[in-house]
Scaffold this motif. Sequence first.
Motif, PDB file in Angstrom:
ATOM      1  N   LEU A 106      17.302  66.083  63.881  1.00 51.97           N
ATOM      2  CA  LEU A 106      17.565  67.458  63.475  1.00 51.97           C
ATOM      3  C   LEU A 106      18.895  67.955  64.030  1.00 51.97           C
ATOM      4  O   LEU A 106      19.607  68.726  63.377  1.00 51.97           O
ATOM      5  CB  LEU A 106      16.424  68.370  63.940  1.00 51.97           C
ATOM      6  N   VAL A 107      19.254  67.539  65.243  1.00 56.53           N
ATOM      7  CA  VAL A 107      20.547  67.929  65.821  1.00 56.53           C
ATOM      8  C   VAL A 107      21.693  67.384  64.979  1.00 56.53           C
ATOM      9  O   VAL A 107      22.660  68.097  64.660  1.00 56.53           O
ATOM     10  CB  VAL A 107      20.654  67.423  67.277  1.00 56.53           C
ATOM     11  N   VAL A 108      21.580  66.118  64.586  1.00 55.93           N
ATOM     12  CA  VAL A 108      22.610  65.514  63.738  1.00 55.93           C
ATOM     13  C   VAL A 108      22.658  66.210  62.374  1.00 55.93           C
ATOM     14  O   VAL A 108      23.744  66.476  61.825  1.00 55.93           O
ATOM     15  CB  VAL A 108      22.347  64.006  63.560  1.00 55.93           C
ATOM     16  N   ALA A 109      21.491  66.543  61.827  1.00 60.49           N
ATOM     17  CA  ALA A 109      21.442  67.241  60.541  1.00 60.49           C
ATOM     18  C   ALA A 109      22.108  68.618  60.633  1.00 60.49           C
ATOM     19  O   ALA A 109      22.834  69.037  59.726  1.00 60.49           O
ATOM     20  CB  ALA A 109      19.996  67.385  60.071  1.00 60.49           C
ATOM     21  N   CYS A 110      21.878  69.318  61.736  1.00 61.40           N
ATOM     22  CA  CYS A 110      22.511  70.631  61.927  1.00 61.40           C
ATOM     23  C   CYS A 110      24.031  70.492  62.009  1.00 61.40           C
ATOM     24  O   CYS A 110      24.768  71.329  61.467  1.00 61.40           O
ATOM     25  CB  CYS A 110      21.983  71.287  63.194  1.00 61.40           C
ATOM     26  N   ALA A 111      24.497  69.462  62.706  1.00 59.34           N
ATOM     27  CA  ALA A 111      25.940  69.245  62.799  1.00 59.34           C
ATOM     28  C   ALA A 111      26.543  68.954  61.423  1.00 59.34           C
ATOM     29  O   ALA A 111      27.630  69.447  61.081  1.00 59.34           O
ATOM     30  CB  ALA A 111      26.225  68.084  63.755  1.00 59.34           C
ATOM     31  N   TRP A 112      25.834  68.162  60.619  1.00 59.03           N
ATOM     32  CA  TRP A 112      26.311  67.851  59.260  1.00 59.03           C
ATOM     33  C   TRP A 112      26.362  69.115  58.396  1.00 59.03           C
ATOM     34  O   TRP A 112      27.341  69.354  57.675  1.00 59.03           O
ATOM     35  CB  TRP A 112      25.389  66.804  58.629  1.00 59.03           C
ATOM     36  N   LEU A 113      25.315  69.941  58.499  1.00 56.07           N
ATOM     37  CA  LEU A 113      25.302  71.192  57.739  1.00 56.07           C
ATOM     38  C   LEU A 113      26.374  72.156  58.237  1.00 56.07           C
ATOM     39  O   LEU A 113      26.961  72.905  57.447  1.00 56.07           O
ATOM     40  CB  LEU A 113      23.923  71.852  57.839  1.00 56.07           C
ATOM     41  N   MET A 114      26.631  72.144  59.539  1.00 55.66           N
ATOM     42  CA  MET A 114      27.710  72.978  60.080  1.00 55.66           C
ATOM     43  C   MET A 114      29.051  72.556  59.487  1.00 55.66           C
ATOM     44  O   MET A 114      29.856  73.410  59.071  1.00 55.66           O
ATOM     45  CB  MET A 114      27.743  72.858  61.600  1.00 55.66           C
ATOM     46  N   ARG A 115      29.284  71.246  59.424  1.00 59.16           N
ATOM     47  CA  ARG A 115      30.547  70.743  58.853  1.00 59.16           C
ATOM     48  C   ARG A 115      30.686  71.147  57.395  1.00 59.16           C
ATOM     49  O   ARG A 115      31.760  71.592  56.964  1.00 59.16           O
ATOM     50  CB  ARG A 115      30.588  69.218  58.998  1.00 59.16           C
ATOM     51  N   ARG A 116      29.611  71.010  56.645  1.00 61.43           N
ATOM     52  CA  ARG A 116      29.651  71.410  55.234  1.00 61.43           C
ATOM     53  C   ARG A 116      29.879  72.906  55.076  1.00 61.43           C
ATOM     54  O   ARG A 116      30.618  73.352  54.191  1.00 61.43           O
ATOM     55  CB  ARG A 116      28.340  71.021  54.542  1.00 61.43           C
ATOM     56  N   SER A 117      29.266  73.688  55.919  1.00 62.96           N
ATOM     57  CA  SER A 117      29.409  75.136  55.845  1.00 62.96           C
ATOM     58  C   SER A 117      30.838  75.570  56.146  1.00 62.96           C
ATOM     59  O   SER A 117      31.360  76.504  55.527  1.00 62.96           O
ATOM     60  CB  SER A 117      28.450  75.808  56.833  1.00 62.96           C
ATOM     61  N   ILE A 118      31.468  74.887  57.101  1.00 64.92           N
ATOM     62  CA  ILE A 118      32.859  75.214  57.431  1.00 64.92           C
ATOM     63  C   ILE A 118      33.779  74.873  56.276  1.00 64.92           C
ATOM     64  O   ILE A 118      34.660  75.650  55.903  1.00 64.92           O
ATOM     65  CB  ILE A 118      33.289  74.466  58.712  1.00 64.92           C
ATOM     66  N   ARG A 119      33.573  73.704  55.681  1.00 65.48           N
ATOM     67  CA  ARG A 119      34.425  73.289  54.562  1.00 65.48           C
ATOM     68  C   ARG A 119      34.273  74.191  53.351  1.00 65.48           C
ATOM     69  O   ARG A 119      35.243  74.461  52.643  1.00 65.48           O
ATOM     70  CB  ARG A 119      34.097  71.840  54.186  1.00 65.48           C
ATOM     71  N   SER A 120      33.049  74.653  53.109  1.00 67.92           N
ATOM     72  CA  SER A 120      32.809  75.535  51.961  1.00 67.92           C
ATOM     73  C   SER A 120      33.057  77.000  52.283  1.00 67.92           C
ATOM     74  O   SER A 120      32.875  77.867  51.413  1.00 67.92           O
ATOM     75  CB  SER A 120      31.375  75.356  51.455  1.00 67.92           C
ATOM     76  N   ARG A 121      33.470  77.280  53.540  1.00 63.40           N
ATOM     77  CA  ARG A 121      33.744  78.655  53.984  1.00 63.40           C
ATOM     78  C   ARG A 121      32.528  79.570  53.801  1.00 63.40           C
ATOM     79  O   ARG A 121      32.649  80.728  53.436  1.00 63.40           O
ATOM     80  CB  ARG A 121      34.959  79.223  53.254  1.00 63.40           C
ATOM     81  N   MET A 180      23.537  80.329  61.480  1.00 65.37           N
ATOM     82  CA  MET A 180      22.184  79.784  61.401  1.00 65.37           C
ATOM     83  C   MET A 180      22.122  78.404  62.062  1.00 65.37           C
ATOM     84  O   MET A 180      21.157  78.069  62.765  1.00 65.37           O
ATOM     85  CB  MET A 180      21.743  79.667  59.936  1.00 65.37           C
ATOM     86  N   MET A 181      23.156  77.606  61.874  1.00 63.85           N
ATOM     87  CA  MET A 181      23.178  76.277  62.485  1.00 63.85           C
ATOM     88  C   MET A 181      23.336  76.372  64.008  1.00 63.85           C
ATOM     89  O   MET A 181      22.733  75.595  64.758  1.00 63.85           O
ATOM     90  CB  MET A 181      24.326  75.441  61.895  1.00 63.85           C
ATOM     91  N   ALA A 182      24.150  77.334  64.465  1.00 64.30           N
ATOM     92  CA  ALA A 182      24.286  77.528  65.912  1.00 64.30           C
ATOM     93  C   ALA A 182      22.956  77.950  66.521  1.00 64.30           C
ATOM     94  O   ALA A 182      22.585  77.495  67.613  1.00 64.30           O
ATOM     95  CB  ALA A 182      25.365  78.577  66.190  1.00 64.30           C
ATOM     96  N   LEU A 183      22.224  78.817  65.823  1.00 63.28           N
ATOM     97  CA  LEU A 183      20.890  79.205  66.287  1.00 63.28           C
ATOM     98  C   LEU A 183      19.948  78.002  66.314  1.00 63.28           C
ATOM     99  O   LEU A 183      19.106  77.889  67.205  1.00 63.28           O
ATOM    100  CB  LEU A 183      20.311  80.296  65.389  1.00 63.28           C
ATOM    101  N   ALA A 184      20.086  77.120  65.335  1.00 63.60           N
ATOM    102  CA  ALA A 184      19.234  75.927  65.288  1.00 63.60           C
ATOM    103  C   ALA A 184      19.483  75.042  66.514  1.00 63.60           C
ATOM    104  O   ALA A 184      18.534  74.491  67.094  1.00 63.60           O
ATOM    105  CB  ALA A 184      19.492  75.151  64.003  1.00 63.60           C
ATOM    106  N   PHE A 185      20.760  74.903  66.933  1.00 59.35           N
ATOM    107  CA  PHE A 185      21.055  74.146  68.152  1.00 59.35           C
ATOM    108  C   PHE A 185      20.322  74.759  69.348  1.00 59.35           C
ATOM    109  O   PHE A 185      19.765  74.045  70.191  1.00 59.35           O
ATOM    110  CB  PHE A 185      22.566  74.145  68.426  1.00 59.35           C
ATOM    111  N   VAL A 186      20.346  76.096  69.435  1.00 62.16           N
ATOM    112  CA  VAL A 186      19.682  76.783  70.549  1.00 62.16           C
ATOM    113  C   VAL A 186      18.182  76.524  70.519  1.00 62.16           C
ATOM    114  O   VAL A 186      17.560  76.225  71.547  1.00 62.16           O
ATOM    115  CB  VAL A 186      19.980  78.292  70.496  1.00 62.16           C
TER     116      VAL A 186
END
Length: 333
Positions: free
Chosen positions: A236-251, A258-264
């Motif tokens: 799940l941590v790796v999945a959150c990082a992947w979604l974070m990367r996609r979210s940044i690229r898509s602005r 939400m992904m930062a909260l998921a890490f917490v």
Amino acid sequence: MDLSLTWAAIIALGVLMYVVLDGFDLGIGILFPFFPEERDRDVMMNTVAPVWDGNETWLVLGGAGLFAAFPMIYSTVLSGLYLPLMFMLVCLIFRGVTFEIRSKATRTKHMWDLAFIGGSAGATFFQGVTLGAFLNGIPVADGRFSGDAFTWFTPFSLFTGLALVVTYALLGCCWLIAKTEGDLQRRFYRIVWPLTLLQLGTIAVVSIWTPLQDAGIATRWFDTPWFYRFLPVPVLVVACAWLMRRSIRSRHETRPFMMALAFVLLGYSGLVASISPHAIFPGVSLWELAAPHSSQMFTLIGAAVILPVIIAYTTLGYWVFRGKVRHGEHHYH
């Protein structure tokens, strides 16, 4: 009703809500050095000015709940972690005073900026140190704290302090992405991925170091029931990082937060697994350390009244002040 378990859940909720809500506004202060322009700092502070003081209510709830329901744990924690907790409170005072004075200051504004940076970073660091010392184990003999004033000062606790600084900085950055626009928002997008990589690094180090420094935690982590329950966490941590990367690229504006909260939340689940069911005293469960049934019931009635009120005004505050914050818009009271 299992009152001890109910109170443990209330305390855990209070601590989690504090980390989530006060985490991102402390993170804003940590990010201040990277944004030296007064205009940018005004906008950053205005994103949390209406809600920051309400966020700290959850810290009070967690501490008061621990005192009411588990007084022996409270006294031991306070004795063993007195200095880092006091340092944290002093830093929170500096941060709080800055919110009240900085917007009205002229010649001394830069000094209040430094107070905001130091208060935010210091409070975060000592919260992390407290967590690390708690995981490292508080020496107890005959039901009392048996260490010295600097028992908390270990390499592990210092690292967890730095790790929490990274976590709050990431939360703050993602919050500011959602609350700002234009060039300022673009600059937050540029730093969120490096912060995410630092977050992944600290998660990896803490995850390896924690069971190595405490045999009891290692047993709980790798015992069959807990091991299979938490086996999906690294995925799940790796999945959150992947979604974070996609979210940044898509602005995307809200998904990074939400992904930062998921890490917490994932890190918090590891903390719960580490301390359950023996919070401090080895071999002694929460039920054996709990206050008398009548005391727990009496205080639970008060919590049942107060908790919905806190949730209601917290939700209302964020709803009323939702949306973007632009330069020149002030919410200071």
